[in-house]
Design a protein around this motif. Structure first.
Motif, short mmCIF file in Angstrom:
data_model
loop_
_atom_site.label_atom_id
_atom_site.label_comp_id
_atom_site.label_asym_id
_atom_site.label_seq_id
_atom_site.Cartn_x
_atom_site.Cartn_y
_atom_site.Cartn_z
N ASN A 39 63.18 68.87 32.70
CA ASN A 39 62.66 67.75 31.50
C ASN A 39 61.51 68.80 30.55
N THR A 103 66.07 64.60 33.29
CA THR A 103 66.21 62.95 33.39
C THR A 103 65.66 62.35 32.08
N VAL A 104 65.46 63.25 30.99
CA VAL A 104 65.24 63.00 29.78
C VAL A 104 66.03 63.30 28.95
N GLU A 123 58.07 59.08 23.63
CA GLU A 123 59.00 58.33 24.65
C GLU A 123 59.23 59.47 25.72
N ILE A 124 59.76 60.81 25.42
CA ILE A 124 59.90 61.80 26.29
C ILE A 124 58.57 62.24 27.14
N GLU A 127 58.10 59.36 29.91
CA GLU A 127 59.08 59.55 30.75
C GLU A 127 58.75 60.83 31.84
N GLU A 130 55.66 59.98 33.97
CA GLU A 130 55.77 59.18 35.14
C GLU A 130 56.74 60.01 36.22
N SER A 131 57.62 60.83 35.76
CA SER A 131 58.31 61.52 36.71
C SER A 131 57.41 62.49 37.49
#
Length: 181
Positions: A39, A103-104, A123-124, A127, A130-131
């Motif tokens: 990521n 996952t991005v 946005e990335i 994400e 959160e990951s």
């Protein structure tokens, strides 16, 4: 050039480590770390792209800001990779494998206006944040408090940078737009 072709460790193998984290737990943690590493490199390349293509009245501060942001991501990625190795794993290093493991998603090769690019970046960041929180929880639950702490430190920087992107996306600006008649 050496003709030796002996593989010392298979990319998907977890070896015993001196950190006294058993290989079953280490395998789960290394898997999470490799996702975070993948990521990070997707974000790194997107930020680097934006550093190269940003234009406009605010070019210089945005150019410098994106450079600082991608440097932070790269520093965190390096720490993550070294931790995966310390746990007996092999850090994911191939761009192809990183893209597959991530996952991005990279926004693509097209160039967008600055606001759109920064929205994609934010946005990335969200994400990844959160990951990263999930990976911290996993490491804590598996008793690897050092990995959890390492990821927490990286998370602080990610959150700070994401917050700065959010500031850039606010409506208020000192740059005057030319009135159209």
């Amino acid at each position: 050039m050496s003709t030796q072709k002996h593989v010392r460790q298979s990319a998907d193998a977890i070896e015993e480590n001196s950190l006294r984290i058993d290989t079953d737990r280490a395998e789960q943690i290394v898997d999470a770390l490799n996702t975070e590493l993948a990521n990070a490199y997707v974000l790194y390349h997107q930020l680097k792209k934006h550093h190269w293509v940003v234009e406009g009245a605010e070019f210089l501060p945005l150019h410098e800001f994106t450079e600082e942001a991608y440097e932070h991501v790269e520093e965190g990625a390096d720490v993550i990779a070294e931790r995966a190795q310390a746990l007996g794993g092999v850090p994911v290093s191939s761009p192809t494998v990183q893209e597959r493991r991530a996952t991005v998603e990279f926004e693509g090769e097209d160039v967008y206006d600055v606001r759109t690019m920064f929205e994609h970046d934010l946005e990335i960041y969200g994400e990844i944040i959160e990951s990263m929180r999930d990976s911290i929880e996993l490491a804590d639950n598996l008793g690897d408090y050092a990995t959890a702490e390492i990821l927490r430190e990286i998370l602080v920087t990610l959150e700070e940078d994401a917050h700065h992107f959010e500031h850039y996306l606010e409506d208020d600006t000192l740059v005057l737009e030319e009135a159209t008649h």
